[in-house]
Design an enzyme around this catalytic site. Sequence first.
Site, PDB file in Angstrom:
ATOM      1  N   TYR A   1      -2.606 -10.152 -12.106  1.00  0.00           N
ATOM      2  CA  TYR A   1      -2.826 -11.091 -12.959  1.00  0.00           C
ATOM      3  C   TYR A   1      -2.742 -12.534 -12.181  1.00  0.00           C
ATOM      4  O   TYR A   1      -2.782 -13.432 -13.113  1.00  0.00           O
ATOM      5  CB  TYR A   1      -1.758 -10.881 -14.109  1.00  0.00           C
ATOM      6  CG  TYR A   1      -0.101 -10.812 -13.515  1.00  0.00           C
ATOM      7  CD1 TYR A   1       0.235  -9.519 -13.493  1.00  0.00           C
ATOM      8  CD2 TYR A   1       0.472 -11.844 -13.166  1.00  0.00           C
ATOM      9  CE1 TYR A   1       1.214  -9.431 -13.014  1.00  0.00           C
ATOM     10  CE2 TYR A   1       1.838 -11.598 -12.822  1.00  0.00           C
ATOM     11  CZ  TYR A   1       2.269 -10.223 -12.526  1.00  0.00           C
ATOM     12  OH  TYR A   1       3.478 -10.189 -12.032  1.00  0.00           O
TER      13      TYR A   1
ATOM     14  N   GLY B   1      -6.245   3.140  -5.658  1.00  0.00           N
ATOM     15  CA  GLY B   1      -4.920   3.392  -5.449  1.00  0.00           C
ATOM     16  C   GLY B   1      -4.194   4.615  -5.799  1.00  0.00           C
ATOM     17  O   GLY B   1      -4.772   5.260  -6.940  1.00  0.00           O
TER      18      GLY B   1
ATOM     19  N   LYS C   1      10.089   1.269  -8.701  1.00  0.00           N
ATOM     20  CA  LYS C   1       9.834   2.118 -10.043  1.00  0.00           C
ATOM     21  C   LYS C   1       9.764   3.583  -9.813  1.00  0.00           C
ATOM     22  O   LYS C   1       9.994   4.187 -10.910  1.00  0.00           O
ATOM     23  CB  LYS C   1       8.223   1.668 -10.428  1.00  0.00           C
ATOM     24  CG  LYS C   1       8.082   0.183 -11.024  1.00  0.00           C
ATOM     25  CD  LYS C   1       6.915  -0.144 -11.523  1.00  0.00           C
ATOM     26  CE  LYS C   1       6.424  -1.492 -11.878  1.00  0.00           C
ATOM     27  NZ  LYS C   1       5.286  -1.626 -12.366  1.00  0.00           N
TER      28      LYS C   1
ATOM     29  N   GLY D   1      -0.381   4.838  -6.299  1.00  0.00           N
ATOM     30  CA  GLY D   1       0.776   4.436  -6.430  1.00  0.00           C
ATOM     31  C   GLY D   1       1.268   4.598  -7.947  1.00  0.00           C
ATOM     32  O   GLY D   1       0.629   5.277  -8.866  1.00  0.00           O
TER      33      GLY D   1
ATOM     34  N   LEU E   1      -5.600  -4.834 -12.476  1.00  0.00           N
ATOM     35  CA  LEU E   1      -4.193  -4.964 -13.061  1.00  0.00           C
ATOM     36  C   LEU E   1      -3.598  -6.140 -12.388  1.00  0.00           C
ATOM     37  O   LEU E   1      -2.648  -6.734 -13.015  1.00  0.00           O
ATOM     38  CB  LEU E   1      -3.530  -3.794 -12.658  1.00  0.00           C
ATOM     39  CG  LEU E   1      -3.760  -2.400 -13.007  1.00  0.00           C
ATOM     40  CD1 LEU E   1      -2.871  -1.191 -12.999  1.00  0.00           C
ATOM     41  CD2 LEU E   1      -4.569  -2.393 -14.491  1.00  0.00           C
TER      42      LEU E   1
HETATM   43  P1  NAP Z   1       1.924  -0.191  -4.901  1.00  0.00           P
HETATM   44  O1  NAP Z   1       2.594   1.228  -5.079  1.00  0.00           O
HETATM   45  O2  NAP Z   1       2.326  -1.024  -3.677  1.00  0.00           O
HETATM   46  O3  NAP Z   1       0.323   0.283  -4.348  1.00  0.00           O
HETATM   47  C1  NAP Z   1      -0.502   0.902  -5.135  1.00  0.00           C
HETATM   48  C2  NAP Z   1      -1.645   1.758  -4.253  1.00  0.00           C
HETATM   49  O4  NAP Z   1      -2.446   0.610  -3.537  1.00  0.00           O
HETATM   50  C3  NAP Z   1      -0.997   2.353  -2.834  1.00  0.00           C
HETATM   51  O5  NAP Z   1      -0.618   3.758  -3.378  1.00  0.00           O
HETATM   52  C4  NAP Z   1      -2.331   2.273  -1.947  1.00  0.00           C
HETATM   53  O6  NAP Z   1      -3.075   3.375  -2.256  1.00  0.00           O
HETATM   54  C5  NAP Z   1      -3.039   1.021  -2.381  1.00  0.00           C
HETATM   55  N1  NAP Z   1      -3.137   0.024  -1.483  1.00  0.00           N
HETATM   56  C6  NAP Z   1      -1.822  -0.655  -0.973  1.00  0.00           C
HETATM   57  N2  NAP Z   1      -2.236  -1.456  -0.047  1.00  0.00           N
HETATM   58  C7  NAP Z   1      -3.582  -1.453  -0.115  1.00  0.00           C
HETATM   59  C8  NAP Z   1      -4.434  -2.119   0.670  1.00  0.00           C
HETATM   60  N3  NAP Z   1      -4.226  -3.208   1.644  1.00  0.00           N
HETATM   61  N4  NAP Z   1      -5.710  -1.979   0.528  1.00  0.00           N
HETATM   62  C9  NAP Z   1      -6.050  -0.845  -0.152  1.00  0.00           C
HETATM   63  N5  NAP Z   1      -5.361  -0.440  -0.906  1.00  0.00           N
HETATM   64  C10 NAP Z   1      -3.942  -0.511  -0.893  1.00  0.00           C
HETATM   65  O7  NAP Z   1       1.504  -0.772  -6.083  1.00  0.00           O
HETATM   66  P2  NAP Z   1       2.087  -0.689  -7.761  1.00  0.00           P
HETATM   67  O8  NAP Z   1       3.279  -0.694  -8.253  1.00  0.00           O
HETATM   68  O9  NAP Z   1       1.127   0.757  -8.118  1.00  0.00           O
HETATM   69  O10 NAP Z   1       1.038  -1.826  -8.347  1.00  0.00           O
HETATM   70  C11 NAP Z   1      -0.218  -1.991  -7.865  1.00  0.00           C
HETATM   71  C12 NAP Z   1      -0.863  -3.267  -8.712  1.00  0.00           C
HETATM   72  O11 NAP Z   1      -0.898  -3.151 -10.183  1.00  0.00           O
HETATM   73  C13 NAP Z   1       0.147  -4.602  -8.193  1.00  0.00           C
HETATM   74  O12 NAP Z   1      -0.892  -5.504  -7.814  1.00  0.00           O
HETATM   75  C14 NAP Z   1       0.789  -4.724  -9.520  1.00  0.00           C
HETATM   76  O13 NAP Z   1       1.245  -6.090  -9.582  1.00  0.00           O
HETATM   77  C15 NAP Z   1      -0.268  -4.351 -10.365  1.00  0.00           C
HETATM   78  N6  NAP Z   1       0.534  -4.045 -11.815  1.00  0.00           N
HETATM   79  C16 NAP Z   1       0.204  -5.076 -12.863  1.00  0.00           C
HETATM   80  C17 NAP Z   1       0.722  -4.804 -14.052  1.00  0.00           C
HETATM   81  C18 NAP Z   1       0.802  -5.529 -15.166  1.00  0.00           C
HETATM   82  O14 NAP Z   1       1.417  -5.770 -16.180  1.00  0.00           O
HETATM   83  N7  NAP Z   1      -0.772  -6.232 -15.067  1.00  0.00           N
HETATM   84  C19 NAP Z   1       1.818  -3.504 -14.239  1.00  0.00           C
HETATM   85  C20 NAP Z   1       2.121  -2.837 -13.243  1.00  0.00           C
HETATM   86  C21 NAP Z   1       1.422  -3.253 -11.899  1.00  0.00           C
HETATM   87  P3  NAP Z   1      -3.726   4.537  -0.918  1.00  0.00           P
HETATM   88  O15 NAP Z   1      -2.613   4.467  -0.001  1.00  0.00           O
HETATM   89  O16 NAP Z   1      -3.839   5.670  -1.649  1.00  0.00           O
HETATM   90  O17 NAP Z   1      -5.048   3.547  -0.771  1.00  0.00           O
END
Ligand code: NAP
Length: 254
Positions: free
Chosen positions: A212, A128, A67, A130, A210
């Site tokens: 699902y 988070g 992304k 990300g 977020l």
């Molecule tokens: P990402 O970049 O992989 O992770 C987001 C943040 O989560 C990282 O920057 C990290 O922050 C934290 N993190 C990662 N592993 C962790 C752990 N084991 N324990 C605690 N914090 C952790 O993911 P993303 O793309 O931003 O997406 C995040 C979530 O949102 C996913 O589950 C995704 O499926 C969901 N999402 C859902 C929708 C929807 O339509 N419902 C849309 C977009 C995303 P730190 O390192 O700062 O702690």
Amino acid sequence: MTMSYQFGLIGRKLGHTFSPAHFNTKFRQMGLDAEYHAIELPSLDELRDLPKRYPNLKGLNVTIPYKKDVVLYLDGMDETARATGAVNTIEIRPAGDWIGYNTDVTGFQVGLKALLGDEACPPALILGTGGAAAAVAYALRSFCSQRDYRFVSRTPAGPDVIGYDDVTADLLAQYRLIVNATPTGMFPDVDAMPPFPVHLLTPRHFVFDLIYNPAQTLLLQAAATQGARTENGHRMLIAQAEAAWAIWQVHIPA
Ligand code: NAP
């Protein structure tokens, strides 16, 4: 011979993913000659060659881990993508330009409205740091003019990015909206939960996860037990897909 319209989702590993089934069902119901493919890419270097495999490609969705990096491969971006630095939807224009959007922002707004009802958007803690967290922050600023939010991270960095240990009852008295924008608790790691002090939540809190799948993460279960109001990522998921379709369909003759 007419060629069906082509769409796809790019990511590194796609496994069981929502978008192909969602869009292929939609196209069938609309009677539209179109197909949506799950396209696993080991690297983004192959991205702009995809029209060789899919000559009538009109649009793409983008998922983990591309992304953010995908912005380097595009010809332009709209404001949501520029402000969040992340793209989940690409429009392929007839002249050949590839334009990036972030429809997670719209999706989040739809879920947030359902969660809050008539309540004004309270100050928020975003778990988070990300791409999803950036989309949430942008949506809070643009949708409900809420600029009072903090990120909660495993690696805190100053007043705007605090640590999980900094989340106290005093802080939570003010920050009543909690958004989980981490993948912690997502299938198959359903027994995991961000290290957030859920025992401090009360019926005055709103918790938006977020994720699902599963429909109720451990975090949402614990929050509901504390009496907090909760929302999972399902409504957001559907809304971000619909917002992507709204972008693509202008290139499909009615
Ligand atoms: P990402 O970049 O992989 O992770 C987001 C943040 O989560 C990282 O920057 C990290 O922050 C934290 N993190 C990662 N592993 C962790 C752990 N084991 N324990 C605690 N914090 C952790 O993911 P993303 O793309 O931003 O997406 C995040 C979530 O949102 C996913 O589950 C995704 O499926 C969901 N999402 C859902 C929708 C929807 O339509 N419902 C849309 C977009 C995303 P730190 O390192 O700062 O702690």
